[in-house]
Design an enzyme around this catalytic site. Structure first.
Site, PDB file in Angstrom:
ATOM      1  N   ASP A 119       0.809  -1.221   0.000  1.00  0.00           N
ATOM      2  CA  ASP A 119       0.000   0.000   0.000  1.00  0.00           C
ATOM      3  C   ASP A 119       0.843   1.272   0.000  1.00  0.00           C
ATOM      4  O   ASP A 119       0.476   2.285   0.604  1.00  0.00           O
ATOM      5  CB  ASP A 119      -0.956   0.018   1.210  1.00  0.00           C
ATOM      6  CG  ASP A 119      -1.952  -1.123   1.172  1.00  0.00           C
ATOM      7  OD1 ASP A 119      -2.345  -1.525   0.066  1.00  0.00           O
ATOM      8  OD2 ASP A 119      -2.327  -1.624   2.252  1.00  0.00           O
ATOM      9  N   ASP A 120       1.987   1.231  -0.691  1.00  0.00           N
ATOM     10  CA  ASP A 120       2.887   2.378  -0.706  1.00  0.00           C
ATOM     11  C   ASP A 120       3.217   2.821  -2.130  1.00  0.00           C
ATOM     12  O   ASP A 120       4.090   3.651  -2.338  1.00  0.00           O
ATOM     13  CB  ASP A 120       4.180   2.035   0.053  1.00  0.00           C
ATOM     14  CG  ASP A 120       5.026   3.262   0.346  1.00  0.00           C
ATOM     15  OD1 ASP A 120       4.465   4.248   0.864  1.00  0.00           O
ATOM     16  OD2 ASP A 120       6.243   3.229   0.078  1.00  0.00           O
TER      17      ASP A 120
END
Length: 284
Positions: free
Chosen positions: A228-229
């Site tokens: 999720d980056d």
């Protein structure tokens, strides 16, 4: 337009870039339909999207690299041409939650998403009937905890067979390995059920409810090996009232996820996104 091609460029910023590109299109018989550019001062980077009518071009677009390579070399360009004769292929990975999945299939059928969907892969069999309704091959690949590597290997084999240009995780509730992500770098789009960064871990809406939040959101981003980056493509939020229950938050959250994911997918398919660093420029 059927003869509309898209040229995406990023390079060090300097004078004459826009004029040079416009002149190249003009000299070869093209007509620019849309042109958008962005200069990032902090990195001295120039990014541009040029959409042009190629119907009167004096050479076949297959030979575009041969004609454009000298300009690209002179200006140190990283570039890509999306030809109008090539329709992109999109694979969908989904688990049990079907709201984003069904929305994408409908948008593709209605013509909003200009792509073909050669396969759907899921670690649950729940959505097989939906795939059958839309006439798309469905592959059930369970991801048992002790055999996740084996399942991923099978998924990669399916993907290589069908050669998708884009993979969409439509609430696919599995973490992909770094090797998988590297195989399709910047070609995997995920939808996250919060306005990143936000409530992490399990049950984000329950966490948000417990904190009495006034806004909830959704984020669509490219997948990288860091969970999720990845570079963010699109985000949206909706206001929450003290009268909203967890059920209401879930309903509003699903609506946001559908819209945010479909926008990101459409922009990718329309070649409107350029990446630099861990950021994106989206030309609307």
């Amino acid at each position: 337009m059927n003869n509309s091609a898209v040229l995406l460029i990023s390079c060090p910023d300097r004078k004459g870039l826009v004029a040079t590109i416009a002149d190249f299109v003009f000299r070869h018989g093209g007509n620019i339909l849309h042109a958008d550019e962005h200069a990032d001062e902090s990195s001295n980077l120039f990014l541009m999207r040029v959409e042009f009518d190629s119907s009167d071009f004096d050479f076949d677009l297959v030979d575009f690299p041969k004609h454009f390579s000298s300009i690209a070399a002179r200006y140190q360009m990283a570039w890509r041409l999306a030809r109008p004769d090539r329709r992109p292929k999109m694979a969908i990975l989904v688990s049990r939650y079907d709201h984003c999945f069904v929305d994408l299939l409908y948008r593709r059928k209605s013509g909003e998403l200009a792509c073909d969907i050669p396969l759907i892969v899921s670690n649950h069999a729940d959505n097989r009937a939906v795939a059958k309704f839309y006439g798309i091959p469905f592959f059930f690949v369970p991801t048992l905890s002790m055999k996740k590597a084996e399942a991923e290997k099978k998924i990669l084999s399916l993907l290589k067979k069908h050669e998708p240009d884009l993979i969409v995780l439509a609430r696919y509730m599995q973490i992909l390995s770094p090797e998988f992500v590297a195989e399709y770098e910047h070609r995997i789009i995920n939808i996250h059920h919060s306005f990143l960064p936000a409530f992490v871990g399990a049950k984000p809406y329950q966490q948000a409810f417990a904190r009495g939040v006034k806004l909830i959101g959704a984020t669509s981003h490219y997948v990288t090996e860091v969970l999720d980056d990845g570079p963010i493509i699109e985000q949206d939020v909706i206001r929450i009232s003290h009268q909203d229950s967890v059920k209401h938050l879930l309903q509003k959250g699903r609506d946001l996820e559908r819209v945010v994911l479909s926008r990101a997918v459409r922009w990718h398919l329309e070649n409107r996104i350029l990446l630099y660093g861990n950021k994106t420029v989206v030309f609307h």
